[in-house]
Every structure is written in structure tokens, then in C-alpha cells.
Design an enzyme around this catalytic site. Structure first.
Site, mmCIF file in Angstrom:
data_model
loop_
_atom_site.group_PDB
_atom_site.id
_atom_site.type_symbol
_atom_site.label_atom_id
_atom_site.label_comp_id
_atom_site.label_asym_id
_atom_site.label_seq_id
_atom_site.Cartn_x
_atom_site.Cartn_y
_atom_site.Cartn_z
ATOM 1 N N LYS A 72 0.833 -1.210 0.000
ATOM 2 C CA LYS A 72 0.000 0.000 0.000
ATOM 3 C C LYS A 72 0.867 1.260 0.000
ATOM 4 O O LYS A 72 0.445 2.309 -0.480
ATOM 5 C CB LYS A 72 -0.900 -0.024 1.233
ATOM 6 C CG LYS A 72 -1.919 1.102 1.307
ATOM 7 C CD LYS A 72 -2.820 0.874 2.519
ATOM 8 C CE LYS A 72 -3.864 1.954 2.664
ATOM 9 N NZ LYS A 72 -4.747 1.680 3.820
ATOM 10 N N GLU A 178 -10.827 6.294 4.752
ATOM 11 C CA GLU A 178 -10.764 5.502 5.979
ATOM 12 C C GLU A 178 -11.336 6.217 7.206
ATOM 13 O O GLU A 178 -12.119 5.624 7.962
ATOM 14 C CB GLU A 178 -9.326 5.052 6.217
ATOM 15 C CG GLU A 178 -8.875 3.985 5.222
ATOM 16 C CD GLU A 178 -7.382 3.758 5.205
ATOM 17 O OE1 GLU A 178 -6.672 4.408 6.007
ATOM 18 O OE2 GLU A 178 -6.915 2.936 4.401
#
Length: 602
Positions: A72, A178
Site C-alpha cells: 500500500k 478511511e
């Protein structure tokens, strides 16, 4: 009629998590191998095939060159980015750039060499989570909601969506930020019935995000955000590793030794969350020193500058939201790194001792929120979900370059998305056949100080005097935060569009962009005015040049060279000071007066 399938995934840097909405509630699934709700985001290639999750992590110390993790951190990034080059030095696996400057990851098993893009590695992790969901539901899962850091770029979001498609999902229903997902989790588990303003701190393995949201009777509105896409638990690990190396005077480690050392350091950091001191066992590394005592105080001393960078983001988010600390009702912390006692204590202290909310699991909250979003999009009939409305905002202003390198904002920072904006432009020259549309994001007045997102050329413009053509530029940002820009010549109907795709961007540091804009505000205003004044002078010189053509020939001949001299000076001195340009303006006005006076004496 079968029930809608709703699956949400938190694709994390170090660990990932998957949830399903079933029988009126969210269920966070457990990994059948470990019985944990989190799955290590690791992939390993061996002669026997590939391993994912905990099995891959266990293989790492014996097979480091073929074990991928922290993907990521590099997904959707360019190989030559400075931060990426620093990261690659710490990875055991081999990498290179393809012809488009995209990152390639190399493996070699039994002499068989293969290369993968980061999204292809992430696809393995997503396929594992997909299998978990399908096993639990006993049905095929085609659609998914995936979370990303709030400050992921368009290219990182696009690469994440591609990873999901490679994993076998037919559609990514939504990419959700998120911290926003964590706010959903808090909102659905909170017993409060009044409007609340909550601050969410999300610090994961590689990223840090702060979001401030207002929650009122199921309406979730993002008020402000801040974040860094290259600051998280792995950076704290590296600070500890550097400290231990320097104190123990390590010999060079083999790749296998480096991987063992990585696991040792990560274990020590986690233990410091519950203990004031830990003893690090270095026996397996073959070094002269076999044990090392690490205190929580030493960790804070060595990683303190990183921890404070996380906390600085809080003030930035408050400024973005135009709120004060007293306006915040609740503090929510998610992500594994928020277990660090110093972060919890300091955040609470910043808000006058306000208690950190404890009613959500920091490891599961983001996947929980993603699953809630998936249920909403899937049309799940639920009395609580039916009342939910969600809004998010842009992190930076987006616009285009206009004459003189000036940045023209089209979409302002903190605009609620999805959104559409339009602006009309024209040509700068007579008979101009094409217009270059250069798209930037940032907060500075000049494009050279902002971040290029993409560019294209709109050709086939109908020839006309300058300023007559009508060029409409449309900006559209979808619910996933992905930008599409379209330019259209109103007269001819010619159009061209671009969606900002993978590989078009360098990494953006949003905090740095905003800080630079504030720091350079006065200088930018002066430079912008200097450029505008130069353009005004150019326009004035061109106007005089055109107007003189209607005067008698002897007047034209008398002043032709003077006018040309002024035009050439302006073209040849783009960096002339504001004072020089203003002086030049006076000279041109004097020239115009002389021309008019000479003509009147005809």
C-alpha cells in the site's frame, strides 16, 4: 428474492480486514487460519506456489526476496519519487521501473523470473478476503466497498480499484476514505441522539489521516481533513530499528537477517504499548550483543518527531474545518498505531483531557464502516441505514493553467463531493487552432508551485480573433474522488476528456502544499500581479500595433520600429521585475500619446 450482498474491505498496509452485512448487523470475519479478524497484507512466492496472509508472513524470514509486504505504501506511485526511492532501500524484494515509470516488483523461484505491479500483489490479498466473505455467505461476491487513506491521490485510488478487479470482483461500488468509514462505525455504535462533532485520528502501518465530521440523526458531513500518505507504524518501526542498530553496532545483515530483525522490532514496539520497558532478543541475528533493553521513554525520544507530525495534523484539520478544539465533542482513534500510549495521552491533553472513545475496535472500525457503506449502496432494507446520508470533501483545490502560468481554481479545497464545476475560457492569439489544458492541484497562485495531475490538447478550434472562441472546461469528481476533465469548443462542438489515470501523478504532500501556500501568500500575490501586469503590457502593445494600421502610412512608418521594440522587450524579458514592467508601461503610454499627437497634426 435473494438478499443483497454487502461486503466492505479495509485494505491495510500491514493488515487487512473484511466485513459483511448480514441479518441486520455488521459481522467482521475471522481468518480461518489464525482466528483473528485481521489478515497480514503479505504475499510470498515459493516453489510450491504462493501464500497469502499469515502463511506468507511466516515464510518471510526464509524467503525474503520473494515476500512482498507494505505494498500500500507504493501502490499507484511513480518509481522515481523521492519517498519511494527511500522506501525501496528498506525492502528485501527487487524492484525496477517500467517504460512509464511505474513500479515493477520482481520475484525469482527455481530460476523462473516474474514481475508484478503493486496492484497485482494487492489483488492476491483482496482475493483472500473475497474468499473469506464468499465462504461465510455461501454465495458469490461480485461487488465491494474498499477504503483508502483520505489523502490517497487519484492514481493510488485508481490502482486500488484495479487491484479489486484483478482479484475477481466485478465492480468496486465505492472507494471510501478511511476516517469517514471509522466515523460510520462510531455513529452506528454510539448511543448519542444529539448532533456531535467528532475528530477521527487514523494512523495505520504507512499512512496518517485526521478527519473532522459532523453527525446529526444519520447525516454524516466531513468538515475538514488533513493527512500524510507516508507516515505510520512502519516509520515508527524504522526509528526503533535505527536506534537499536546504532547502539548495538550491527554488522551487515543478510536479507534473511533483516527480515528477522524487522519482526523483532515490530514485536518490541507492540509490547511497549502495554509495558514501560521491553527486552529485545537479538540472539538469532548472530551479533555480538544478544539482548537490548528498550524503554518507552527511549522510543518517544527517537520517534517523537514522527509522533508530533501526526499530532500536528490535528491542528491543520481544525483549521480546515474552521473549528476550535472546544467544538469537538468526541475523539475517535483507529488503526494499530493509535495504541501507542503517547499518542492517546497527548491527543487527550490537546483537548483538555477529553476521553478517547472506546466503543469501537481500532482494528475493525474501518472495515465496519466500509461494510455499512456497502449495505447502503446494495439497497439493504434497514431502518437505521435508511436514514444515513454521507458527504465527503476535496483535500486540495483543482484547476487549470492560464496565460502566464497562473493557476485558475475550478474546484476549491473542501468542496463537497461528488461535484461538477465549469468555467469558460477563450483563445489568447488570433486564429489559434488548439488549446492546451493543463490540470493542477494545490493552493499556490502559480502552476509551477502546484502539482500537475494531467494534460491534453483540444484541437480543431474554429479560427477566430483572439478572445472570441468559447472553450468550456468541465470538472467532475465522482464519489470515489476520481477526476474527469472535459474541454469543449462551443462553436465547432469539438471536445476532449481525460480521467486522471494511474501513473500521471507524482506523490502529493497535502500538508506541505497548504503550509507552502500560507508561507508564500504575499510573495505569490506580488508575483501574480507582476505576471498580470506584463500580460497587460503585451496586450496594450498589441492593441497599439493593430490601431496604428488605420492611421496614415507616414505615421505608421514613423512609429513602427518603436512599437516593435516594446513588443520584443516584453517577449524577451519574461522575468523582468514589477518595477521594470511598470516603467515600461509608462513608456508605452508616452508612445501612444506621441502617436495620437502626431496623427492630430496631420
Amino acid at each position: 428474492m435473494s438478499k443483497p450482498v454487502a461486503v466492505g474491505i479495509d485494505l491495510g498496509s500491514t493488515h487487512s480486514c473484511v466485513g459483511v452485512f448480514d441479518d441486520g448487523h455488521v459481522t467482521i470475519l475471522t481468518d480461518p487460519l489464525t482466528q483473528s479478524t485481521t489478515v497480514p497484507s503479505w504475499v510470498c512466492f515459493t516453489e510450491e506456489g504462493h501464500f497469502i496472509g499469515e502463511k506468507a508472513r511466516h515464510q518471510a524470514t526464509n524467503n525474503p526476496l520473494n515476500t512482498m509486504y507494505n505494498i500500500k505504501r507504493i501502490i499507484g506511485r511513480n518509481y522515481d519519487d523521492f519517498e519511494i526511492q527511500q522506501d525501496l532501500k528498506n525492502f528485501p524484494f527487487q524492484t525496477s521501473a517500467d517504460d512509464n515509470n511505474r513500479i515493477l516488483i520482481h520475484t525469482q523461484v527455481s530460476g523462473d523470473k516474474k514481475s508484478y505491479y503493486p496492484e497485482e500483489i494487492s489483488a492476491y490479498v483482496l482475493s483472500y478476503l473475497k474468499d473469506m466473505a464468499e465462504t461465510y455467505l455461501n454465495k458469490k461476491v461480485d461487488e465491494v466497498v474498499i477504503t483508502v487513506p483520505a489523502y490517497f491521490t487519484d492514481s493510488q485510488r485508481t490502482a486500488t480499484k484495479k487491484a479489486a478487479l484483478l482479484a475477481g470482483f466485478a465492480k468496486v461500488s465505492r472507494i471510501i476514505n478511511e476516517p469517514t468509514a471509522a466515523a460510520f462505525a462510531y455513529g452506528l455504535t454510539s448511543s448519542s441522539s444529539k448532533e456531535e462533532c467528532i475528530l477521527v485520528m487514523d494512523i495505520g502501518g504507512c499512512t496518517s489521516d485526521i478527519s473532522i465530521l459532523s453527525i446529526d440523526d444519520g447525516f454524516f458531513e466531513v468538515k475538514g481533513t488533513s493527512g500524510l500518505t507516508h507516515l505510520g507504524g512502519e516509520d515508527f518501526n524504522q526509528a526503533i530499528a535505527d536506534y537499536v542498530r546504532n547502539r548495538c553496532i550491527f554488522d551487515d545483515l543478510t536479507p534473511e537477517g533483516e527480515m528477522k530483525f524487522k519482526h523483532i522490532i515490530e514485536k518490541a514496539k507492540k509490547e511497549l504499548s502495554t509495558s514501560e520497558k521491553v527486552t529485545i532478543d537479538l540472539t538469532d541475528l548472530g551479533q555480538e550483543i544478544t539482548t537490548f533493553n528498550l524503554t518507552r521513554e527511549a522510543f518517544i525520544n527517537k520517534a517523537g518527531h514522527l509522533l508530533h507530525r501526526c499530532l500536528e495534523l490535528v491542528d491543520q484539520a481544525l483549521n480546515e474545518a474552521r473549528l476550535s478544539k472546544s467544538d469537538i465533542d468526541r475523539l475517535v482513534m483507529v488503526g494499530g498505531s493509535t495504541r501507542i500510549p503517547y499518542l492517546k495521552e497527548y491527543l487527550s491533553k490537546m483537548f483538555g483531557g477529553k476521553e478517547i472513545t472506546k466503543n469501537i475496535n481500532p482494528d475493525e472500525a474501518i472495515a465496519y464502516g466500509a461494510t455499512v457503506q456497502a449495505a447502503l449502496l446494495a439497497g439493504v432494507d434497514d431502518s437505521v441505514l435508511n436514514n444515513m446520508v454521507i458527504t465527503d470533501v476535496t483535500s486540495l483545490s483543482i484547476g487549470v493553467e492560464v496565460v502566464g502560468g497562473i493557476f485558475r481554481r475550478i474546484v476549491s479545497k473542501n468542496t463537497i463531493i461528488p461535484c461538477k464545476r465549469s468555467h469558460q475560457f477563450s483563445t489568447f492569439y488570433d486564429d489559434q487552432p488548439a488549446v492546451s489544458v493543463n490540470i493542477f492541484e494545490g493552493e499556490r497562485a502559480l502552476v509551477k508551485d502546484n502539482h500537475l495531475l494531467g494534460k491534453f490538447l483540444l484541437e480543431g478550434i474554429k479560427r477566430a480573433p483572439k478572445g472570441k472562441a468559447k472553450i468550456i472546461v468541465n470538472f467532475e469528481i465522482d464519489v470515489d474522488g476520481i477526476l474527469t476533465v472535459t474541454a469543449r469548443d462551443e462553436e465547432e462542438g469539438t471536445s476532449y476528456s481525460i480521467t486522471i489515470q494511474y501513473g500521471n501523478e507524482k506523490n502529493k504532500n497535502v500538508k506541505q502544499s497548504i503550509d507552502d501556500a500560507i508561507k508564500n501568500l504575499d510573495a505569490d500575490e506580488k508575483e501574480t500581479e507582476r505576471i498580470k501586469q506584463r500580460l497587460r503590457n503585451l496586450f496594450e502593445a498589441e492593441t497599439i500595433s493593430q490601431q496604428i494600421k488605420i492611421l496614415p502610412m507616414e505615421v505608421q512608418e514613423e512609429f513602427k520600429d518603436d512599437i516593435q521594440e516594446h513588443q520584443e522587450w516584453l517577449r524577451d524579458n519574461p522575468d523582468a521585475s514589477y518595477e521594470e514592467i511598470k516603467e515600461h508601461e509608462k513608456e508605452m503610454k508616452g508612445l501612444l500619446e506621441n502617436i495620437l499627437d502626431r496623427n492630430n497634426r496631420q
